[in-house]
Write an enzyme that holds these catalytic residues in place. Structure first.
Site, PDB file in Angstrom:
ATOM      1  N   HIS A 153      -8.472  -3.973   9.240  1.00  0.00           N
ATOM      2  CA  HIS A 153      -8.026  -3.102   7.567  1.00  0.00           C
ATOM      3  C   HIS A 153      -7.240  -4.508   6.944  1.00  0.00           C
ATOM      4  O   HIS A 153      -6.042  -4.878   7.936  1.00  0.00           O
ATOM      5  CB  HIS A 153      -7.709  -2.243   6.565  1.00  0.00           C
ATOM      6  CG  HIS A 153      -6.338  -1.528   7.608  1.00  0.00           C
ATOM      7  ND1 HIS A 153      -6.303  -0.281   8.015  1.00  0.00           N
ATOM      8  CD2 HIS A 153      -5.386  -2.467   8.564  1.00  0.00           C
ATOM      9  CE1 HIS A 153      -4.783   0.165   8.403  1.00  0.00           C
ATOM     10  NE2 HIS A 153      -4.061  -1.519   8.992  1.00  0.00           N
ATOM     11  N   GLU A 211      -9.625  -0.369   3.890  1.00  0.00           N
ATOM     12  CA  GLU A 211     -10.151  -0.579   4.897  1.00  0.00           C
ATOM     13  C   GLU A 211     -11.787  -0.973   4.731  1.00  0.00           C
ATOM     14  O   GLU A 211     -12.217  -0.873   3.466  1.00  0.00           O
ATOM     15  CB  GLU A 211     -11.131   1.353   4.428  1.00  0.00           C
ATOM     16  CG  GLU A 211      -9.417   1.658   4.819  1.00  0.00           C
ATOM     17  CD  GLU A 211      -8.672   1.874   6.001  1.00  0.00           C
ATOM     18  OE1 GLU A 211      -8.838   1.016   6.941  1.00  0.00           O
ATOM     19  OE2 GLU A 211      -9.069   3.082   6.507  1.00  0.00           O
ATOM     20  N   ASP A 239       0.849  -1.203  -0.442  1.00  0.00           N
ATOM     21  CA  ASP A 239       0.517   0.244  -0.053  1.00  0.00           C
ATOM     22  C   ASP A 239       0.750   1.357  -0.270  1.00  0.00           C
ATOM     23  O   ASP A 239       1.999   1.302   0.423  1.00  0.00           O
ATOM     24  CB  ASP A 239      -0.895  -0.166   0.936  1.00  0.00           C
ATOM     25  CG  ASP A 239      -0.355  -0.584   2.334  1.00  0.00           C
ATOM     26  OD1 ASP A 239       0.330  -0.088   2.856  1.00  0.00           O
ATOM     27  OD2 ASP A 239      -1.679  -1.147   3.152  1.00  0.00           O
ATOM     28  N   ASN A 277      -9.178  -1.763  12.903  1.00  0.00           N
ATOM     29  CA  ASN A 277     -10.300  -1.640  12.039  1.00  0.00           C
ATOM     30  C   ASN A 277     -10.359  -3.114  11.455  1.00  0.00           C
ATOM     31  O   ASN A 277     -11.543  -3.315  10.537  1.00  0.00           O
ATOM     32  CB  ASN A 277     -10.273  -0.671  11.243  1.00  0.00           C
ATOM     33  CG  ASN A 277      -9.953  -0.310  10.240  1.00  0.00           C
ATOM     34  OD1 ASN A 277      -8.751  -1.144   9.842  1.00  0.00           O
ATOM     35  ND2 ASN A 277     -10.097   0.664   9.279  1.00  0.00           N
TER      36      ASN A 277
HETATM   37  C1  F6R Z   1       1.114  -1.531   5.939  1.00  0.00           C
HETATM   38  C2  F6R Z   1      -0.106  -1.423   6.548  1.00  0.00           C
HETATM   39  C3  F6R Z   1      -1.318  -2.118   7.363  1.00  0.00           C
HETATM   40  C4  F6R Z   1      -0.489  -2.697   9.102  1.00  0.00           C
HETATM   41  C5  F6R Z   1      -1.254  -2.495   9.854  1.00  0.00           C
HETATM   42  C6  F6R Z   1      -0.562  -2.564  10.962  1.00  0.00           C
HETATM   43  O1  F6R Z   1       1.874  -1.987   5.122  1.00  0.00           O
HETATM   44  O2  F6R Z   1      -0.657  -2.229   5.466  1.00  0.00           O
HETATM   45  O3  F6R Z   1      -2.247  -2.588   7.100  1.00  0.00           O
HETATM   46  O4  F6R Z   1      -0.230  -3.865   8.546  1.00  0.00           O
HETATM   47  O5  F6R Z   1      -2.058  -0.991   9.600  1.00  0.00           O
HETATM   48  O6  F6R Z   1      -0.113  -1.849  11.432  1.00  0.00           O
HETATM   49  P1  F6R Z   1       0.789  -2.424  13.152  1.00  0.00           P
HETATM   50  O7  F6R Z   1       1.983  -2.982  12.420  1.00  0.00           O
HETATM   51  O8  F6R Z   1       2.157  -1.080  12.744  1.00  0.00           O
HETATM   52  O9  F6R Z   1       0.194  -2.510  13.981  1.00  0.00           O
END
Ligand code: F6R
Length: 240
Positions: free
Chosen positions: A138, A143, A67, A136
């Site tokens: 994702h 999302e 992303d 959430n």
């Molecule tokens: C990162 C991404 C997100 C994270 C998720 C968890 O490229 O796409 O989906 O993997 O938000 O983030 P952390 O590991 O910081 O809790």
């Protein structure tokens, strides 16, 4: 689905690196989608240590970006491409020619997303998706609501994701409000999916994702239908 519960984040990182190293040895030229975020950073350091010690060759991997924020200037410190490069591509000595960015600055974002989908298809699909989970639910920046067919596309970040992004960039003001995300089929259809989950703050969403109803309101819940899923979490994330 396999669930491995590690003692803590360091243990998770060692276990995940061992698991991922086995997958890479099996498919050394495989297509990988590596998440950024805090959770996988220890895992990537462990993988880099295996490579540096000569016990893992990562130079044949092909990397597709998971992303990217929309509209950041080239070289901005919040670039998820920069984060992917510094944490994964460079320490693992993967040639740039084997990498595919999600171009958050493309003049036509929809066209760029279609081209990204076509490039993954041409590469033969995803061998290994290394994912985290958002508060959430994702996956990448898919999302909620996002169903299993949601393609690579531009999205607006939800307030929950803006809040968690502030942890990376210092304040919510610095979190871009839109992003591109690799589509759900690339993640759910990967030949191996490794979901890394650490910390008590992920306990509720992990439980709802794995044990609750499968719903677009929790994109990670679609992982329940994947036979190729390995969840590696720490005890804090399962309440032990
Ligand atoms: C990162 C991404 C997100 C994270 C998720 C968890 O490229 O796409 O989906 O993997 O938000 O983030 P952390 O590991 O910081 O809790």
């Amino acid at each position: 689905m396999q669930i491995i519960v590690a003692d803590d984040h360091d243990d998770l990182s060692r276990i995940a690196a061992g698991h991922i190293a086995t997958a890479i040895r099996d498919t050394p030229t495989g297509v990988v989608i590596p998440a950024t975020g805090n959770t996988p950073m220890g895992t990537y350091r462990e993988l880099a240590a295996l490579r540096a010690a000569g016990s893992l060759d990562t130079s044949g991997l092909r990397v597709f970006q998971l992303d990217e924020y929309v509209g950041l200037p080239e070289g901005d410190d919040r670039s998820l491409w920069g984060w992917t490069l510094h944490s994964f591509v460079e320490p693992l000595d993967i040639p740039l020619a084997q990498t595919h960015r999600l171009p958050g600055n493309a003049p036509d974002l929809d066209a760029a997303c279609h081209a990204f989908d076509a490039a993954i298809a041409a590469a033969g699909g995803v061998d290994l998706a290394i994912l985290g989970i958002g508060a959430n639910g994702h996956l990448g920046y898919n999302e909620p609501p996002a169903d299993a067919t949601a393609p690579t596309r531009p999205i607006q970040l939800t307030p929950a994701s803006v809040a968690s992004g502030a942890v990376y960039w210092g304040s919510e003001d610095r979190v871009p409000r839109s992003a591109l995300t690799a589509g759900m089929p690339h993640l759910l259809g990967a030949r191996a999916i490794v979901l890394l989950v650490s910390g008590a703050h992920k306990r509720d969403i992990l439980d709802r994702s794995l044990n609750g109803p499968v719903t677009p309101d929790i994109p990670a819940s679609y992982l329940q239908d994947s036979a190729n899923l390995t969840v590696i979490c720490d005890r804090a994330a399962v309440g032990g």
